[in-house]
Design a protein around this motif. Structure first.
Motif, PDB file in Angstrom:
ATOM      1  N   GLY B 100       0.838  -1.194   0.000  1.00  0.00           N
ATOM      2  CA  GLY B 100       0.000   0.000   0.000  1.00  0.00           C
ATOM      3  C   GLY B 100       0.868   1.236   0.000  1.00  0.00           C
ATOM      4  O   GLY B 100       0.640   2.205  -0.721  1.00  0.00           O
ATOM      5  N   LEU B 125       7.041  -5.432   0.889  1.00  0.00           N
ATOM      6  CA  LEU B 125       6.381  -6.560   1.530  1.00  0.00           C
ATOM      7  C   LEU B 125       4.933  -6.567   1.032  1.00  0.00           C
ATOM      8  O   LEU B 125       4.109  -5.774   1.465  1.00  0.00           O
ATOM      9  N   ASN B 127       1.471  -8.006   0.709  1.00  0.00           N
ATOM     10  CA  ASN B 127       0.501  -8.925   1.321  1.00  0.00           C
ATOM     11  C   ASN B 127      -0.913  -8.719   0.791  1.00  0.00           C
ATOM     12  O   ASN B 127      -1.875  -9.257   1.322  1.00  0.00           O
TER      13      ASN B 127
HETATM   14 MG   LIG Z   1       0.325  -4.395   2.737  1.00  0.00          MG
END
Ligand SMILES: [Mg+2]
Ligand SMILES: Cc1ncc(C[n+]2csc(CCOP(=O)(O)OP(=O)(O)O)c2C)c(N)n1
Ligand code: SF4
Lengths: 623, 325
Positions: B100, B125, B127
């Motif tokens: 994000g 990272l 996710n």
């Molecule tokens: Mg994330």
């Protein structure tokens, strides 16, 4: 007729048609002749076509302001003539192109000398003589306008020739002879006018060989030079008027090694400058209102992490994109309160062009000494105004880097083995020791979250109180440690009848206003507030209270310095002169507005938002 | 130049004493460990290493490491890190952030970092969720997918960050997986060692909010040509060599870019990991040095500007000359 060794000269035309270069030629030639200059530039936010003009005031004495009067208007274009002819004083002159401009269309005062020059005819003659294609010569209309003005002002042709030689060197040197052909023709066209006409024109510039050496410089260049002298070697920017010129100057003067990075936006610009500053380099960014708005989150981070970073906000008309190329002092309150939460920031505003240099230099010392961001509010007006000034005073400049980690600090941290207590508040000086990355024992953590001595995140309430107080108490240190004459300055006689109160680039005009008021038997003095955060409350209050009548002058609607003074001292200044047309106040405007207030000719009006009666003069002169 | 330790330190020397507050089973643990091992194996002095973090669960990696650690602003990890690296190229600068952070709010910086080729590693990272704000869709979550916190399925298409990196100029582009410690450590080491801007996108299970792509899901065998194979497949197994031998050879560059672009996309059931593309181009510092000669001699942080008595030494005579009358 009394000869006046002073002139206010104007040239105008569509943007991109060479108005700037003719003004540069005019100003440089006057400077070469040993005269003093103040040049004001007005232009639209547009590249080609829209009306722009440059007004150059010349005198045999140092000057710091512009006047409304125009003594010579030189133009080869109808719009400029129509817009500005009415500003020519009745003893003045219009140099114009009769093939483009009909005198009947202009509202000239009677008495104005009109001097027709067929610019294209002159160009054709130059083309014939030099063999250069006529179509390539159109830019030289500017040279003709300047030369005709010089002939009328009776300045010898040599100062123009010298200036052209200085302007065009190397590959461009052949342009000197070409331009000189045009200069001679223009001089000739003026010289052949009837003797009575010349005699009627009182403005006569007399070269002065004894004038000391001076710089011909604007605020943007002075800022860049001050930064270089102050050790700034990392500058970021995102293009925005009127701030860009400074970064371009730094980039083009690459011999000093300043790394200039053009960023993708102002968010990157501020955060890249902060990232650089964490390594110890003196870093800064320059922007204007819209970009400064984008920088607020980053500035708060720098305040929280005690990173020395310097931001120049070249104020322009706001809000939003506002008046992108016009003057305003509208960001004061924003610079003081922008961003969420409390953090200490120093906010300064330079008065003169020399002060742009000095403040740019000093700002890095302050940032490092107090380990917090420094914001400098300058503006479009002086950034773009050219002035002759004495060389900068440099012999008292000292670099102060503040509390950098000592060998001992590092040794202790290393032996404790937990990292460096970078934010430890219990230090006598009130400022924590700062290691620069790359030394053993120096590593620590930074975070925008509240943190402990080492920079680790913690929401512990006691720690929060301790850390927040340490940061905010810097305000007291700053007030104690920055010399008073760097915080504010008072000019003119003590116990004056009237005290003018202002900040920033109104300085020059107000310095010229004091003697002008004196001539009208008004004893005035003036306080310039240079440091706006932290506010020198006690000292300023004492002075204001001892003054007889206060008049506040600002280039914004809400009189932001007035609000600030009331906030910090409780004093409400009820006599106010403001201007928010995007054009700067001229010397005459200020003098006559002050006179009106002094003579009680301004009607009081109730201002509900202030809950007080206010004498307000709103100035509007200028296109 | 970044220096290396003669005698490497142990992994423990790169650990801070800060309590770790990630959820149990979070992929971030694997990444932190691999990063610490990589730094130890590369022999990087902790006091010359600066790890920058974004904002998010992922942004806290720096906090658990013993080196200069900087928790920046949401989406701004790259400008901060680039600022430090350009000011002092002797530091080993590593940026670590979330998907994000880097591909959403920081997408503008992501694109422009590629154009500059600053010599640093950027580790993302990934996710597929905004972990720290409780599981909203991140820019990499595909359309139609509905992770645990989403009230309705995602109606945005997911971006392909490695493809974006390829067209914006990143000079080392790789992918790894949080729980494949050996592969991950190697990838991190390569990204750090690469001279230029490296993007390492790490598939990071978030057991708390991403209930679609869990560690179990990645561990499941899949069918390919009738055979049962692992979900993650290395580029080596797929016979891809993305390293450009001759950066001036346009044919080679285009060919390898095309192959990398193809591989970067999910291919059927399998997910390729490894180095998709690498090219050697002048770094931003080298580009600046070619324009500002003084930077060849000194980095910005080392240019002298005061003498022993603190008097400024910058001589502006030349600049004044231009404007003196
Ligand atoms: Mg994330
Ligand atoms: C300007 C700003 N907007 C919003 C936030 C709130 N915020 C904190 S973390 C985060 C998302 C993090 O997601 P990601 O980068 O994917 O990191 P993850 O937690 O998944 O590792 C958001 C939106 C913030 N800190 N700053
Ligand atoms: S929310 Fe997800 S990403 Fe964040 S710590 Fe927990 S498991 Fe890890």
């Amino acid at each position: 007729m009394k000869v006046v060794n002073e002139v206010s000269w104007m040239i105008g035309g569509p943007q991109g048609s060479g108005v700037d270069s003719s003004a540069t030629l005019f100003a440089q030639a006057c400077a070469t002749a040993g005269l003093w200059i103040f040049g004001k530039r007005e232009y639209h936010s547009n590249i080609k076509g829209k009306h722009s003009y440059f007004q150059v005031r010349v005198s045999n004495q140092p000057i710091h302001s512009h006047v409304d009067d125009v003594h010579i208007l030189a133009t080869f274009e109808e719009t400029t003539a129509k817009l500005h002819a009415g500003e020519i004083v009745k003893t003045g002159a219009l140099i114009y192109d009769p093939t483009k401009i009909k005198l009947d269309d202009l509202d000239l005062k009677s008495g104005v000398i009109t001097l027709p020059i067929d610019f294209n005819l002159v160009l054709r003659q130059v083309a014939e003589e030099t063999g250069v294609e006529y179509s390539k010569l159109s830019i030289m209309r500017n040279t003709i306008a300047v030369a005709a003005s010089f002939a009328l002002l009776r300045v010898e042709i040599e100062s123009l020739e010298k200036t052209l030689e200085r302007m065009y060197t190397g590959k461009k040197s052949k342009l000197v002879a070409m331009n000189m052909t045009a200069v001679q023709k223009a001089y000739r066209a003026v010289e052949i006018l009837p003797e009575e006409l010349h005699a009627q024109f009182p403005y006569h510039l007399v070269p002065n060989n004894n004038t000391p050496k001076r710089l011909l410089i604007n605020g943007a260049t002075a800022t860049a030079l001050g930064k270089l002298k102050g050790g700034c070697r990392y500058q970021t920017y995102y293009p925005i008027s009127p701030a860009t010129d400074e970064s371009v100057y730094l980039e083009s003067h690459n011999q000093y090694g300043c790394a200039v990075v053009q960023c993708e936006d102002e968010i990157a610009a501020i955060n890249m400058a902060i990232g650089a500053a964490t390594t110890g380099v003196r870093a800064s960014t320059s922007t204007s209102g819209p970009g400064f708005s984008l920088m607020q989150e980053g500035l708060g981070w720098a305040g929280m992490n005690e990173v020395p970073v310097v931001v120049f906000d070249y104020q322009r008309g706001g809000p939003s994109t506002g008046l992108p190329t016009r003057h305003e002092q509208g960001d004061l309150m924003f610079s003081l309160f922008g961003g969420h939460g409390d953090y200490p920031r120093l906010v300064f505003s330079p008065g003169s062009i020399a002060d742009h240099f000095r403040l740019a230099f000093e700002s890095f010392n302050y940032a490092e000494k107090f380990q917090t961001p420094v914001i400098v509010l300058n503006d479009k007006f002086l950034a773009n105004s050219t002035q002759t000034i004495l060389p900068f005073k440099e012999n008292d400049l000292v670099i102060e880097r503040g509390h950098l980690a000592t060998e001992d600090d590092l040794k202790n941290a290393k032996s404790e083995g937990r990292g460096f207590p970078r934010f430890q508040p219990d230090v006598k000086s009130g400022i924590s020791s700062r290691p620069l990355p790359g030394v053993e024992g120096g590593h620590y953590w930074m975070t925008g979250d509240e943190h402990d001595d080492y920079g680790h995140i913690t929401e512990n309430p006691e720690n929060r109180k301790k850390m927040h107080e340490k940061r905010m108490k810097k305000y007291e240190l700053i007030l104690q440690q920055i010399p008073l004459d760097r915080q504010f300055s008072i000019h003119g006689i003590p116990n004056a009848d009237i005290t003018l109160v202002s900040w920033g680039t109104m300085f020059g005009a107000l310095m010229d206003v004091l003697p002008a008021l004196k001539e009208k038997n008004i004893n005035a003095n003036f306080i310039n507030i240079r440091m706006l955060s932290p506010f020198p409350s006690a000292k300023v209050a004492a002075f204001l209270k001892s003054s007889k009548k206060l008049v506040l002058l600002e280039h914004n609607y809400s009189m932001q310095l007035g609000q600030l003074i009331r906030l910090h001292t409780g004093i409400l200044i009820t006599s106010r002169i403001s201007k928010y047309t995007g054009r700067p106040m001229s010397l005459n405007e200020i003098v006559s507005a002050t006179e009106k207030i002094f003579n009680g000719e301004v009607q009081e009006e109730k201002d509900e938002t202030l809950d007080a009666s206010i004498e307000r003069v709103v100035l509007t002169y200028g296109l | 130049m970044v220096s290396k330790l003669q005698v490497p330190l142990t992994v423990a020397a790169y650990k801070s004493d800060v309590h770790n507050d990630w959820c149990p089973g979070c992929g971030d643990f694997g990444i932190l460990q691999a990063l610490q091992q990589a730094l130890a194996e590369l022999g990087l002095p902790p006091w010359e290493t600066m790890v920058f973090g974004g904002i998010g669960c992922s942004g806290k990696v720096f906090n658990y490491m013993a080196c200069y650690g900087v928790h920046t602003l949401h989406g701004r990890v790259l400008p901060f890190a680039m600022g430090a690296k350009l000011a002092n190229p002797d530091l080993e600068v590593i940026a670590v952030g979330g998907d994000g952070d880097g591909y959403g709010i920081g997408a503008g910086h992501f694109v422009h970092a590629g154009r500059r080729n600053v010599d640093m590693a950027y580790i993302v990272l990934n996710n597929e969720v905004y972990g720290l704000t409780k599981g909203q869709a991140s820019p990499t979550l595909d359309r139609g997918q509905q992770t645990k916190s989403l009230p309705l399925p995602n109606i945005n298409d997911g971006i392909k960050p490695l493809a974006l990196a390829l067209v914006t100029g990143y000079t080392w582009i790789g992918r790894s997986y949080a729980f494949d410690g050996k592969h991950l450590k190697e990838m991190i080491k390569q990204a750090i060692e690469h001279k230029g801007m490296a993007l390492l996108d790490i598939i990071q299970p978030c057991p708390t909010y991403n209930d679609l792509h869990t560690a179990e899901w990645f561990n499941k065998k899949v069918k390919e040509e009738e055979k049962s194979v692992s979900k993650l497949v290395t580029v080596e197994e797929l016979k891809h060599d993305g390293v450009i031998k001759d950066p001036t050879n346009r044919d080679e560059v285009f060919e390898k870019q095309r192959k990398a672009f193809d591989l970067i996309q999910y291919r059927g059931e399998r997910i390729p990991i490894g180095v998709f593309y690498q090219i050697k181009l002048p770094t931003y510092i080298e580009r600046m040095q070619s324009q500002v000669p003084m930077l060849k001699k000194y980095s910005p942080v080392r240019i002298p500007y005061a003498d022993a008595n603190h008097l400024p030494t910058t001589d502006l005579t030349d600049a004044f000359e231009e404007i003196t009358f």
